[in-house]
Design a protein around this motif. Structure first.
Motif, PDB file in Angstrom:
ATOM      1  N   MET A  90      -1.862   3.091 -43.037  1.00 10.86           N
ATOM      2  CA  MET A  90      -3.028   3.708 -42.413  1.00 10.86           C
ATOM      3  C   MET A  90      -2.620   4.320 -41.075  1.00 10.86           C
ATOM      4  SD  MET A  90      -5.564   3.226 -44.486  1.00 10.86           S
ATOM      5  CE  MET A  90      -4.586   3.046 -45.991  1.00 10.86           C
ATOM      6  N   ASP A  91      -3.150   5.489 -40.772  1.00  9.15           N
ATOM      7  CA  ASP A  91      -2.879   6.108 -39.476  1.00  9.15           C
ATOM      8  C   ASP A  91      -3.411   5.212 -38.365  1.00  9.15           C
ATOM      9  OD1 ASP A  91      -1.845   8.276 -40.836  1.00  9.15           O
ATOM     10  OD2 ASP A  91      -3.658   9.497 -40.635  1.00  9.15           O
ATOM     11  N   GLY A  92      -2.575   4.947 -37.361  1.00 16.01           N
ATOM     12  CA  GLY A  92      -2.994   4.164 -36.203  1.00 16.01           C
ATOM     13  C   GLY A  92      -2.942   2.665 -36.382  1.00 16.01           C
ATOM     14  N   GLN A  93      -2.354   2.179 -37.492  1.00 11.72           N
ATOM     15  CA  GLN A  93      -2.391   0.740 -37.744  1.00 11.72           C
ATOM     16  C   GLN A  93      -1.576  -0.072 -36.739  1.00 11.72           C
ATOM     17  OE1 GLN A  93      -0.986   0.348 -41.795  1.00 11.72           O
ATOM     18  NE2 GLN A  93       1.164   0.628 -41.253  1.00 11.72           N
ATOM     19  N   VAL A  94      -0.493   0.497 -36.231  1.00  8.65           N
ATOM     20  CA  VAL A  94       0.319  -0.244 -35.265  1.00  8.65           C
ATOM     21  C   VAL A  94      -0.454  -0.425 -33.953  1.00  8.65           C
ATOM     22  CG1 VAL A  94       2.418  -0.203 -33.863  1.00  8.65           C
ATOM     23  CG2 VAL A  94       2.518   0.452 -36.267  1.00  8.65           C
ATOM     24  N   ALA A  95      -1.024   0.645 -33.441  1.00  7.14           N
ATOM     25  CA  ALA A  95      -1.775   0.566 -32.188  1.00  7.14           C
ATOM     26  C   ALA A  95      -2.959  -0.381 -32.320  1.00  7.14           C
ATOM     27  CB  ALA A  95      -2.242   1.956 -31.769  1.00  7.14           C
ATOM     28  N   ALA A  96      -3.656  -0.317 -33.454  1.00 10.49           N
ATOM     29  CA  ALA A  96      -4.841  -1.150 -33.648  1.00 10.49           C
ATOM     30  C   ALA A  96      -4.476  -2.627 -33.677  1.00 10.49           C
ATOM     31  CB  ALA A  96      -5.556  -0.750 -34.932  1.00 10.49           C
ATOM     32  N   THR A  97      -3.446  -2.993 -34.429  1.00 13.53           N
ATOM     33  CA  THR A  97      -3.089  -4.405 -34.541  1.00 13.53           C
ATOM     34  C   THR A  97      -2.447  -4.924 -33.259  1.00 13.53           C
ATOM     35  OG1 THR A  97      -1.063  -3.722 -35.691  1.00 13.53           O
ATOM     36  CG2 THR A  97      -2.899  -4.440 -37.047  1.00 13.53           C
ATOM     37  N   ARG A  98      -1.672  -4.071 -32.574  1.00 14.73           N
ATOM     38  CA  ARG A  98      -1.090  -4.500 -31.302  1.00 14.73           C
ATOM     39  C   ARG A  98      -2.175  -4.823 -30.287  1.00 14.73           C
ATOM     40  NH1 ARG A  98       3.099  -6.817 -30.799  1.00 14.73           N
ATOM     41  NH2 ARG A  98       1.584  -8.297 -30.002  1.00 14.73           N
ATOM     42  N   ASP A  99      -3.199  -3.968 -30.243  1.00 12.75           N
ATOM     43  CA  ASP A  99      -4.310  -4.195 -29.327  1.00 12.75           C
ATOM     44  C   ASP A  99      -5.045  -5.484 -29.678  1.00 12.75           C
ATOM     45  OD1 ASP A  99      -6.260  -3.188 -27.229  1.00 12.75           O
ATOM     46  OD2 ASP A  99      -7.593  -3.312 -28.962  1.00 12.75           O
ATOM     47  N   ALA A 100      -5.295  -5.702 -30.963  1.00 11.09           N
ATOM     48  CA  ALA A 100      -6.005  -6.914 -31.378  1.00 11.09           C
ATOM     49  C   ALA A 100      -5.220  -8.166 -31.010  1.00 11.09           C
ATOM     50  CB  ALA A 100      -6.271  -6.875 -32.878  1.00 11.09           C
ATOM     51  N   LEU A 101      -3.924  -8.145 -31.231  1.00 13.04           N
ATOM     52  CA  LEU A 101      -3.096  -9.304 -30.906  1.00 13.04           C
ATOM     53  C   LEU A 101      -3.063  -9.569 -29.410  1.00 13.04           C
ATOM     54  CD1 LEU A 101      -0.118  -8.597 -33.337  1.00 13.04           C
ATOM     55  CD2 LEU A 101      -1.771 -10.479 -33.542  1.00 13.04           C
ATOM     56  N   ASP A 102      -2.909  -8.523 -28.640  1.00  7.40           N
ATOM     57  CA  ASP A 102      -2.826  -8.695 -27.193  1.00  7.40           C
ATOM     58  C   ASP A 102      -4.140  -9.201 -26.610  1.00  7.40           C
ATOM     59  OD1 ASP A 102      -0.229  -7.854 -27.342  1.00  7.40           O
ATOM     60  OD2 ASP A 102      -0.599  -5.849 -26.534  1.00  7.40           O
ATOM     61  N   GLN A 103      -5.253  -8.756 -27.193  1.00  9.01           N
ATOM     62  CA  GLN A 103      -6.553  -9.167 -26.691  1.00  9.01           C
ATOM     63  C   GLN A 103      -6.899 -10.611 -27.049  1.00  9.01           C
ATOM     64  OE1 GLN A 103      -9.976  -6.690 -27.175  1.00  9.01           O
ATOM     65  NE2 GLN A 103      -8.867  -4.790 -26.812  1.00  9.01           N
ATOM     66  N   THR A 104      -6.230 -11.155 -28.041  1.00  8.30           N
ATOM     67  CA  THR A 104      -6.554 -12.513 -28.497  1.00  8.30           C
ATOM     68  C   THR A 104      -5.465 -13.530 -28.174  1.00  8.30           C
ATOM     69  OG1 THR A 104      -5.697 -11.945 -30.704  1.00  8.30           O
ATOM     70  CG2 THR A 104      -8.082 -11.710 -30.342  1.00  8.30           C
ATOM     71  N   GLY A 105      -4.606 -13.187 -27.253  1.00 11.89           N
ATOM     72  CA  GLY A 105      -3.602 -14.147 -26.802  1.00 11.89           C
ATOM     73  C   GLY A 105      -2.397 -14.297 -27.691  1.00 11.89           C
ATOM     74  N   HIS A 106      -2.036 -13.225 -28.415  1.00 11.34           N
ATOM     75  CA  HIS A 106      -0.856 -13.270 -29.283  1.00 11.34           C
ATOM     76  C   HIS A 106       0.147 -12.158 -28.933  1.00 11.34           C
ATOM     77  CE1 HIS A 106      -2.532 -16.315 -31.916  1.00 11.34           C
ATOM     78  NE2 HIS A 106      -3.631 -15.594 -32.088  1.00 11.34           N
ATOM     79  N   PRO A 107       0.506 -12.015 -27.681  1.00 13.11           N
ATOM     80  CA  PRO A 107       1.425 -10.929 -27.330  1.00 13.11           C
ATOM     81  C   PRO A 107       2.837 -11.143 -27.857  1.00 13.11           C
ATOM     82  CG  PRO A 107       1.102 -12.357 -25.439  1.00 13.11           C
ATOM     83  CD  PRO A 107       0.127 -12.809 -26.492  1.00 13.11           C
ATOM     84  N   GLU A 108       3.156 -12.373 -28.254  1.00 11.65           N
ATOM     85  CA  GLU A 108       4.521 -12.680 -28.720  1.00 11.65           C
ATOM     86  C   GLU A 108       4.742 -12.323 -30.184  1.00 11.65           C
ATOM     87  OE1 GLU A 108       2.089 -15.856 -30.378  1.00 11.65           O
ATOM     88  OE2 GLU A 108       2.079 -14.806 -28.447  1.00 11.65           O
ATOM     89  N   VAL A 109       3.702 -12.047 -30.923  1.00 13.72           N
ATOM     90  CA  VAL A 109       3.837 -11.745 -32.346  1.00 13.72           C
ATOM     91  C   VAL A 109       4.362 -10.319 -32.514  1.00 13.72           C
ATOM     92  CG1 VAL A 109       2.623 -11.496 -34.542  1.00 13.72           C
ATOM     93  CG2 VAL A 109       2.027 -13.371 -32.984  1.00 13.72           C
ATOM     94  N   ALA A 110       5.426 -10.171 -33.299  1.00 13.51           N
ATOM     95  CA  ALA A 110       6.076  -8.866 -33.473  1.00 13.51           C
ATOM     96  C   ALA A 110       5.449  -8.095 -34.626  1.00 13.51           C
ATOM     97  CB  ALA A 110       7.568  -9.058 -33.720  1.00 13.51           C
ATOM     98  N   LEU A 111       5.548  -6.770 -34.542  1.00 10.79           N
ATOM     99  CA  LEU A 111       5.016  -5.888 -35.578  1.00 10.79           C
ATOM    100  C   LEU A 111       6.142  -5.145 -36.275  1.00 10.79           C
ATOM    101  CD1 LEU A 111       1.888  -4.338 -33.799  1.00 10.79           C
ATOM    102  CD2 LEU A 111       1.999  -6.317 -35.345  1.00 10.79           C
ATOM    103  N   LEU A 112       6.221  -5.348 -37.570  1.00  8.63           N
ATOM    104  CA  LEU A 112       7.150  -4.622 -38.439  1.00  8.63           C
ATOM    105  C   LEU A 112       6.361  -3.506 -39.113  1.00  8.63           C
ATOM    106  CD1 LEU A 112       9.589  -4.093 -40.332  1.00  8.63           C
ATOM    107  CD2 LEU A 112       8.812  -6.049 -41.698  1.00  8.63           C
ATOM    108  N   ALA A 113       6.616  -2.274 -38.711  1.00  8.25           N
ATOM    109  CA  ALA A 113       5.898  -1.136 -39.269  1.00  8.25           C
ATOM    110  C   ALA A 113       6.607  -0.618 -40.507  1.00  8.25           C
ATOM    111  CB  ALA A 113       5.790  -0.025 -38.220  1.00  8.25           C
ATOM    112  N   TYR A 114       5.887  -0.614 -41.629  1.00  7.11           N
ATOM    113  CA  TYR A 114       6.411   0.054 -42.819  1.00  7.11           C
ATOM    114  C   TYR A 114       6.205   1.549 -42.579  1.00  7.11           C
ATOM    115  CZ  TYR A 114       6.404  -4.348 -45.573  1.00  7.11           C
ATOM    116  OH  TYR A 114       6.633  -5.609 -46.058  1.00  7.11           O
ATOM    117  N   SER A 115       7.092   2.123 -41.796  1.00  6.73           N
ATOM    118  CA  SER A 115       6.870   3.471 -41.279  1.00  6.73           C
ATOM    119  C   SER A 115       6.984   4.533 -42.358  1.00  6.73           C
ATOM    120  CB  SER A 115       7.865   3.756 -40.154  1.00  6.73           C
ATOM    121  OG  SER A 115       7.692   2.838 -39.094  1.00  6.73           O
ATOM    122  N   ALA A 116       8.076   4.493 -43.105  1.00  2.54           N
ATOM    123  CA  ALA A 116       8.309   5.469 -44.174  1.00  2.54           C
ATOM    124  C   ALA A 116       8.189   4.744 -45.505  1.00  2.54           C
ATOM    125  CB  ALA A 116       9.678   6.116 -44.027  1.00  2.54           C
TER     126      ALA A 116
END
Length: 330
Positions: A171-197
């Motif tokens: 989905m377009d924007g999925q990385v930004a959306a999930t990063r924001d959700a994690l940071d807002q809920t106290g999970h800044p340490e969780v990493a994001l693996l983007a299935y980019s291609a």
């Protein structure tokens, strides 16, 4: 032309010791990730007919398999949940007691610090229509409504203990959306693996059996056209800008050019997923005696690594780790 050439590349191929010493690409157990399936309501593991040797785990067999993965020395496991019931919005994906989140807690407890516990963040396993997002009133995948579900999924998976979230929905924007959700809920340490291609490939067929997919139609409005190479770089660049920690190419073998392109410029780790169809083709050909199974497996994963993958998701991860300890090479 002289009878005795002075340039002899074969000198460095003369013995196994020489070949090992000058090898340009080496496989390491820590660079392998094992995808695993856990099915709700099962008391025993269920074989996946199109993926010989791979099963849908019960929670008991899953616990044993996680322990085996830890002992093998691989880098991580990627978890997929197969629920008993589904609905239009994939409610099971955000249920703290849903199969994927429950399995995550088991894996975290079993693994400790031995490997990373990673989870697939996508709705396709949980929806009754099999798409990776929620549908609008016309039956089309609604990108922005799906992002809201992904935000909730990200928090649920992080709460369960997942260390890396695999954003596979395209989905377009999925990385930004999930990063924001994690940071807002106290999970800044969780990493994001983007299935980019992630391409709309025919090689996902056996995976559909593995997750009991309910899909009708196809995913071509959000997964990429197999003929597009530059677009893979564009998608990876967008994910990097949005805050991804790792970018990935999927499938691997049919897209080594895309993988090499991204690996040449990415400031982030680049991973690749050797998908179910790649696994099934080698297993099927080997079962008929048409190819040497072990050599074909080693060659395939070596080629993905040679193209630039820092880590490979492969269903042979544990078996490969044993071969690496034994010093086997392609």
């Amino acid at each position: 032309m002289p009878d005795n050439p002075t340039v002899r590349p074969r000198r460095l191929r003369a013995t196994p010791a020489l070949r090992r010493q000058v090898a340009e690409t080496r496989l390491h157990s820590a660079d392998l990730v094992l995808p695993m399936f856990v099915r709700e309501g099962r008391s025993e593991p269920t074989p996946i007919s199109s993926m010989p040797g791979v099963v849908q785990h019960s929670t008991d067999s899953f616990r044993r398999a996680v322990s085996e993965a830890c002992e093998s020395g691989i880098g991580g496991i990627m978890l997929f949940g197969v629920p008993e019931t589904r609905d239009a919005v994939g409610s099971g994906a955000t249920d703290p007691n849903g199969i994927l989140n429950a399995a995550t807690r088991i894996a975290v407890e079993e693994a400790g610090d031995a490997l990373t516990v990673q989870t697939d963040l996508c709705l396709d396993e949980f929806t009754d229509h099999g798409h990776c997002g929620v549908l609008d009133r016309h039956g089309r995948v609604d990108n922005d409504a799906t992002l809201k579900r992904y935000r909730d999924m990200a928090v649920a998976q992080a709460d369960a203990g997942s260390q890396i979230l695999g954003l596979s929905g395209m989905m377009d924007g999925q990385v930004a959306a999930t990063r924001d959700a994690l940071d807002q809920t106290g999970h800044p340490e969780v990493a994001l693996l983007a299935y980019s291609a992630k391409y709309a490939s025919a090689l996902y067929g056996p995976f559909r059996e593995a997750v009991d997919s309910q899909l009708t139609g196809d995913r071509r409005t959000y997964q990429m056209d197999p003929g597009n190479r530059r677009e893979g770089m564009r998608e990876a660049s967008l994910d990097i800008a949005e805050g991804a920690d790792i970018v990935m190419v999927k499938p691997a073998l049919s897209y080594l050019d895309v993988l090499a392109d991204i690996a040449a410029v990415s400031p982030l780790p680049v991973w690749a997923y050797q998908v179910s169809g790649e696994y099934a083709m080698i297993e099927a050909a080997a079962a008929r005696g048409w190819i040497d199974r072990n050599r074909a497996i080693l060659e395939s994963v070596t080629s993905i690594t040679r193209a630039g993958a820092d880590t490979v998701l492969t269903y042979w991860a544990v078996e490969l780790a044993a071969w690496i300890r034994e010093g086997k090479t392609a």
